[in-house]
Design a protein around this motif. Structure first.
Motif, PDB file in Angstrom:
ATOM      1  N   ASP A  47      38.700  79.974  44.483  1.00  0.00           N
ATOM      2  CA  ASP A  47      38.757  80.052  45.937  1.00  0.00           C
ATOM      3  C   ASP A  47      40.058  79.728  46.338  1.00  0.00           C
ATOM      4  OD1 ASP A  47      36.202  81.249  46.500  1.00  0.00           O
ATOM      5  OD2 ASP A  47      35.299  79.223  46.374  1.00  0.00           O
ATOM      6  N   ARG A  48      40.429  78.288  45.922  1.00  0.00           N
ATOM      7  CA  ARG A  48      41.785  78.026  46.446  1.00  0.00           C
ATOM      8  C   ARG A  48      43.008  78.736  45.965  1.00  0.00           C
ATOM      9  NH1 ARG A  48      44.648  71.973  45.173  1.00  0.00           N
ATOM     10  NH2 ARG A  48      46.756  72.508  46.195  1.00  0.00           N
ATOM     11  N   LEU A  49      43.011  78.936  44.644  1.00  0.00           N
ATOM     12  CA  LEU A  49      44.094  79.959  44.137  1.00  0.00           C
ATOM     13  C   LEU A  49      43.937  81.252  44.950  1.00  0.00           C
ATOM     14  CD1 LEU A  49      43.336  79.667  40.290  1.00  0.00           C
ATOM     15  CD2 LEU A  49      45.217  78.469  41.860  1.00  0.00           C
ATOM     16  N   ALA A  50      43.112  81.882  45.425  1.00  0.00           N
ATOM     17  CA  ALA A  50      42.818  83.060  46.184  1.00  0.00           C
ATOM     18  C   ALA A  50      43.429  83.080  47.486  1.00  0.00           C
ATOM     19  CB  ALA A  50      41.492  83.798  46.035  1.00  0.00           C
ATOM     20  N   HIS A  51      43.256  81.765  47.990  1.00  0.00           N
ATOM     21  CA  HIS A  51      43.304  81.639  49.457  1.00  0.00           C
ATOM     22  C   HIS A  51      44.866  81.315  49.807  1.00  0.00           C
ATOM     23  CE1 HIS A  51      44.032  78.836  52.871  1.00  0.00           C
ATOM     24  NE2 HIS A  51      43.239  79.545  53.616  1.00  0.00           N
ATOM     25  N   ASP A  52      45.404  80.501  48.870  1.00  0.00           N
ATOM     26  CA  ASP A  52      46.841  80.242  48.995  1.00  0.00           C
ATOM     27  C   ASP A  52      47.654  81.273  48.714  1.00  0.00           C
ATOM     28  OD1 ASP A  52      46.005  77.664  49.586  1.00  0.00           O
ATOM     29  OD2 ASP A  52      46.511  76.685  47.644  1.00  0.00           O
ATOM     30  N   LEU A  53      47.164  82.009  47.588  1.00  0.00           N
ATOM     31  CA  LEU A  53      48.023  83.328  47.137  1.00  0.00           C
ATOM     32  C   LEU A  53      48.102  84.334  48.375  1.00  0.00           C
ATOM     33  CD1 LEU A  53      49.866  84.277  44.755  1.00  0.00           C
ATOM     34  CD2 LEU A  53      48.047  85.540  43.938  1.00  0.00           C
ATOM     35  N   THR A  54      47.014  84.574  48.968  1.00  0.00           N
ATOM     36  CA  THR A  54      46.965  85.226  50.038  1.00  0.00           C
ATOM     37  C   THR A  54      47.762  84.944  51.337  1.00  0.00           C
ATOM     38  OG1 THR A  54      44.762  86.076  49.531  1.00  0.00           O
ATOM     39  CG2 THR A  54      45.419  86.449  51.657  1.00  0.00           C
ATOM     40  N   LEU A  55      47.804  83.667  51.686  1.00  0.00           N
ATOM     41  CA  LEU A  55      48.625  83.174  52.752  1.00  0.00           C
ATOM     42  C   LEU A  55      49.938  83.199  52.347  1.00  0.00           C
ATOM     43  CD1 LEU A  55      46.859  79.928  54.090  1.00  0.00           C
ATOM     44  CD2 LEU A  55      46.914  82.371  55.036  1.00  0.00           C
ATOM     45  N   LYS A  56      50.647  83.174  51.057  1.00  0.00           N
ATOM     46  CA  LYS A  56      51.965  82.872  51.100  1.00  0.00           C
ATOM     47  C   LYS A  56      52.461  83.980  50.205  1.00  0.00           C
ATOM     48  CE  LYS A  56      51.956  77.767  51.496  1.00  0.00           C
ATOM     49  NZ  LYS A  56      52.460  76.497  51.092  1.00  0.00           N
ATOM     50  N   THR A  57      51.785  84.820  49.454  1.00  0.00           N
ATOM     51  CA  THR A  57      52.510  85.910  48.700  1.00  0.00           C
ATOM     52  C   THR A  57      51.923  87.059  48.963  1.00  0.00           C
ATOM     53  OG1 THR A  57      53.016  84.093  47.039  1.00  0.00           O
ATOM     54  CG2 THR A  57      53.286  86.335  46.159  1.00  0.00           C
ATOM     55  N   VAL A  58      50.623  87.355  48.313  1.00  0.00           N
ATOM     56  CA  VAL A  58      49.767  88.721  48.084  1.00  0.00           C
ATOM     57  C   VAL A  58      48.717  88.607  48.419  1.00  0.00           C
ATOM     58  CG1 VAL A  58      51.657  89.926  46.568  1.00  0.00           C
ATOM     59  CG2 VAL A  58      49.681  88.841  45.794  1.00  0.00           C
ATOM     60  N   GLU A  59      48.099  89.568  48.938  1.00  0.00           N
ATOM     61  CA  GLU A  59      46.443  89.600  49.605  1.00  0.00           C
ATOM     62  C   GLU A  59      45.623  89.834  48.286  1.00  0.00           C
ATOM     63  OE1 GLU A  59      43.287  91.960  52.213  1.00  0.00           O
ATOM     64  OE2 GLU A  59      45.735  92.367  52.325  1.00  0.00           O
ATOM     65  N   VAL A  60      44.630  88.855  48.257  1.00  0.00           N
ATOM     66  CA  VAL A  60      43.692  88.624  47.169  1.00  0.00           C
ATOM     67  C   VAL A  60      42.448  89.279  47.578  1.00  0.00           C
ATOM     68  CG1 VAL A  60      42.469  87.505  45.429  1.00  0.00           C
ATOM     69  CG2 VAL A  60      44.767  86.917  45.820  1.00  0.00           C
ATOM     70  N   GLU A  61      41.875  90.546  47.502  1.00  0.00           N
ATOM     71  CA  GLU A  61      40.586  90.974  47.766  1.00  0.00           C
ATOM     72  C   GLU A  61      39.322  90.129  47.351  1.00  0.00           C
ATOM     73  OE1 GLU A  61      41.100  95.132  46.935  1.00  0.00           O
ATOM     74  OE2 GLU A  61      42.369  95.633  48.911  1.00  0.00           O
ATOM     75  N   GLY A  62      39.690  89.529  46.302  1.00  0.00           N
ATOM     76  CA  GLY A  62      38.345  89.087  45.851  1.00  0.00           C
ATOM     77  C   GLY A  62      38.442  88.637  44.219  1.00  0.00           C
ATOM     78  N   TYR A  63      37.455  88.050  43.831  1.00  0.00           N
ATOM     79  CA  TYR A  63      37.552  87.869  42.142  1.00  0.00           C
ATOM     80  C   TYR A  63      36.193  87.965  41.582  1.00  0.00           C
ATOM     81  CZ  TYR A  63      35.903  83.098  43.379  1.00  0.00           C
ATOM     82  OH  TYR A  63      35.258  82.117  43.737  1.00  0.00           O
ATOM     83  N   ASP A  64      36.202  88.202  40.266  1.00  0.00           N
ATOM     84  CA  ASP A  64      34.907  88.263  39.518  1.00  0.00           C
ATOM     85  C   ASP A  64      35.187  87.349  38.173  1.00  0.00           C
ATOM     86  OD1 ASP A  64      33.438  90.188  41.154  1.00  0.00           O
ATOM     87  OD2 ASP A  64      34.956  91.683  40.374  1.00  0.00           O
ATOM     88  N   THR A  65      33.989  87.019  37.721  1.00  0.00           N
ATOM     89  CA  THR A  65      33.871  86.190  36.531  1.00  0.00           C
ATOM     90  C   THR A  65      33.412  87.194  35.178  1.00  0.00           C
ATOM     91  OG1 THR A  65      33.172  84.236  37.570  1.00  0.00           O
ATOM     92  CG2 THR A  65      32.965  84.588  35.194  1.00  0.00           C
ATOM     93  N   VAL A  66      34.448  87.447  34.332  1.00  0.00           N
ATOM     94  CA  VAL A  66      34.362  88.135  33.323  1.00  0.00           C
ATOM     95  C   VAL A  66      34.568  87.717  31.909  1.00  0.00           C
ATOM     96  CG1 VAL A  66      35.201  90.331  32.126  1.00  0.00           C
ATOM     97  CG2 VAL A  66      35.382  90.122  34.707  1.00  0.00           C
ATOM     98  N   ASP A  67      33.308  87.333  31.171  1.00  0.00           N
ATOM     99  CA  ASP A  67      33.493  86.615  29.970  1.00  0.00           C
ATOM    100  C   ASP A  67      34.020  85.377  29.912  1.00  0.00           C
ATOM    101  OD1 ASP A  67      32.183  88.974  28.638  1.00  0.00           O
ATOM    102  OD2 ASP A  67      34.216  89.748  27.944  1.00  0.00           O
ATOM    103  N   GLY A  68      33.527  84.392  30.989  1.00  0.00           N
ATOM    104  CA  GLY A  68      34.036  83.280  31.211  1.00  0.00           C
ATOM    105  C   GLY A  68      35.450  83.210  31.827  1.00  0.00           C
TER     106      GLY A  68
END
Length: 595
Positions: free
Chosen positions: A20-41
């Motif tokens: 969540d923090r990685l997605a939030h910070d990357l969205t605020l300062k670099t590119v827009e993260v639309e979401g994330y999924d867990t795939v095989d850990g």
């Protein structure tokens, strides 16, 4: 684009940082993260492609890892280097300077029975890559597409760098998407080193036996100079010099500060149009510092009358063309001598080197040139409307607006000319435009002419053109009406007038009346009398007039429409009849009787 968190940690340590923090910070300062999924850990981030259109360096895991290293001040692991083979020829199949900037080809011997490493296949599967070989892994790692093919007992890795505009014309694939963003030519070396490193790890017996490198147009690092004061002005904050240098160097730039001057040399992967201007440097510093950390100022809103921003000449042009249906013409600033003489105009200013012997005098009015334009157009059209806004030359230079209407019916033209004058008064926000009196103009027909005043000041005239003037201009049929206004003498309201006119909740009623009145009874008098005759009268509009039998000489029949607006209930037939009777009685007292 999908990015694997496990893959990122090969290049930058991210201990304890939640998705969540990685997605939030990357969205605020670099590119827009639309979401994330867990795939095989593993955590796979979904990044909006549109948000990194101008950042070709981010179309791979290493570019995203570099951003995280800058955001959190973490070390960035360099990409592996590999020994490069000797020079060879014949490895590049074709090269076109109109398509390619660089082509790097490397030939390797490899045991074809050795499988692709499992971690390579797994990572490519998690991000949904259609291909699971080493060249695909390299592309998703550093953003550089390549092509792997067999050549006898060996493999040839060909790494092209295309011209972006050409790449956009090719079929849209994962490779073309990256090429069309503008890759730097130096990235091919990163791709080659990473491929050779992975190849020798998978097959220790693999050997790179030859390399062919063709550079057609190398990427040059952009050099940018700006000032610390300009950066402060742009972002509203004076950043410490240490922070500026630390941020830019972490982004791969070479940066130094001398006094107030900041000199920056962008890295090759940001020199394909991304970092090129001083404002780009300000943007980089602002986003890494954090847009949310920049000082905010409460906006101050001042309400004031909105001035008429467009010049009056521009408003007149737009009104006559868009609302009046007239066509604008542009004529020369001089007039023909015979037209000046026919119109009785005294042109005192002359041209030292005239375009023709009979066109040596500057125009004191727009009317002669408009008549000349009308004569040219009457060869093709029976009726039309022309206008011109331009400079006339009398004792001083003045800006004038001239309108010409041509057609078969002079009375209709005169009325339409009056309508256009009223249109200008209303939509150009003129303080006043009174049509009264008789202008002293040689070209004006005595039967239909009006002077135009702004209050007590004369500002123009409106009239039919005398037949003798028309013949002098070469117009042998129909009638012509002209309007000329001195725009420099007109005054406008400081702001537009907004009035609320409520719509009636009850249906309005109207009736038409045809009354006979002497020519000395003006339409304005008839309209005002009818409008004030009864409280229910909402408006009075002109419909038509008629002269001829059985109407007496020097009289005319006027048809007007009277609209009634109810006040509390729908009008009955009796109420409408009573209002009609009172309107007729008032008109008779004013000298207009029912026909």
């Amino acid at each position: 684009m999908k990015i694997s968190l496990e893959w990122l940690t090969d290049y930058v340590p991210l201990p304890g940082y939640s998705p969540d923090r990685l997605a939030h910070d990357l969205t605020l300062k670099t590119v827009e993260v639309e979401g994330y999924d867990t795939v095989d850990g593993d955590v796979v981030f979904e990044i909006d492609n549109k948000s990194l259109t101008n950042r070709p360096d981010l179309w791979g895991h290493y570019g995203i890892a570099r951003e995280f290293s800058v955001l959190y001040g973490l070390p960035l692991t360099p990409l592996p280097r590999a020994p490069r083979p000797p020079r060879a020829t014949g490895l590049i199949r074709s090269a076109d300077p109109d398509w390619h900037q660089r082509i790097l080809a490397i030939q390797c011997t490899v045991d074809s029975t050795v499988p692709v490493p499992a971690f390579v296949r797994d990572r490519l599967r998690r991000i949904g890559a259609p291909s699971r070989d080493l060249s695909a892994y390299v592309m998703y790692a550093v953003g550089q597409p390549s092509d792997l093919r067999t050549a006898g007992e060996s493999l040839v890795l060909e790494i092209p760098t295309l011209i972006p505009s050409r790449a956009r014309r090719s079929a849209r694939t994962e490779a073309s998407v990256r090429q069309e963003k503008g890759l730097d030519t130096q990235r091919a070396d990163q791709a080659a080193d990473l491929f050779l490193h992975l190849l020798t790890e998978a097959d220790p017996s693999a050997v790179a036996i030859g390399e062919e490198d063709l550079v057609l147009s190398a990427t040059h690092r952009a050099e940018i100079e700006t000032s610390l004061a300009e950066i402060e002005r742009r972002i509203g904050l004076r950043l410490p010099e240490a922070e500026i240098l630390r941020t830019l160097r972490a982004l791969g730039c070479t940066a130094e500060i001398t006094g107030d001057l900041l000199r920056v040399v962008a890295p090759s992967w940001r020199s394909t149009g991304d970092l090129a201007l001083p404002v780009d440097i300000a943007e980089e510093l602002a986003r890494i510092h954090g847009f949310d950390a920049l000082p905010a100022r409460r906006p101050v809103v001042e309400l004031a009358p909105r001035p008429n921003r467009l010049p009056l000449s521009r408003q007149v042009r737009e009104t006559l063309a868009a609302r009046g249906g007239a066509t604008e013409v542009l004529t020369y600033p001089w007039s023909a001598d015979h037209l000046l003489a026919a119109c009785g105009l005294d042109a005192t200013l002359t041209i030292a080197h005239p375009p023709a012997p009979d066109r040596a005098r500057l125009r004191p009015s727009l009317v002669p040139n408009l008549l000349e334009a009308a004569a040219a157009n009457l060869r093709y059209y029976d009726e039309f409307s022309l206008f011109e806004v331009g400079t006339v030359f009398t004792a001083t230079e003045r800006t004038s607006a001239g309108i010409l209407l041509a057609g078969p019916d002079g009375i209709a033209l005169f009325r339409r000319a009056k309508g256009l004058a009223e249109l200008l008064r209303r939509h150009c926000h003129l303080t006043a435009l009174d049509l009264s009196g008789t202008p002293d103009l040689t070209w004006a027909d005595e039967s239909a002419r009006l002077a135009i005043h702004d209050g007590s000041r004369p500002v123009g005239a409106l009239a039919l053109v005398r037949p003798s003037i028309l013949r002098a201009a070469g117009i042998d049929r129909g009638a012509v009406a002209c309007v000329e206004l001195d725009l420099d003498a007109l005054r406008t309201h400081p702001s537009r007038e907004n009035r609320y006119d409520p719509v009636s909740d009850l249906p309005e009623s109207d009736f038409d009346l045809s009354v006979v009145a002497a020519d000395t009874v003006r339409w304005a008098q008839v309209a005002d009398t009818a409008a004030q005759a009864h409280p229910l009268v909402r408006r009075v509009t002109y419909v038509d007039d008629y002269r001829g039998a059985p109407i007496p000489p020097e009289h005319r029949s006027l048809t007007l429409r009277v609209t009634l607006r109810p006040q509390s209930a729908t009008l009955t037939t009796g109420e409408i009849a009573a209002a009609r009777s009172e309107v007729l009685a008032a008109l008779e007292r004013a000298g207009a009787r029912l026909r």
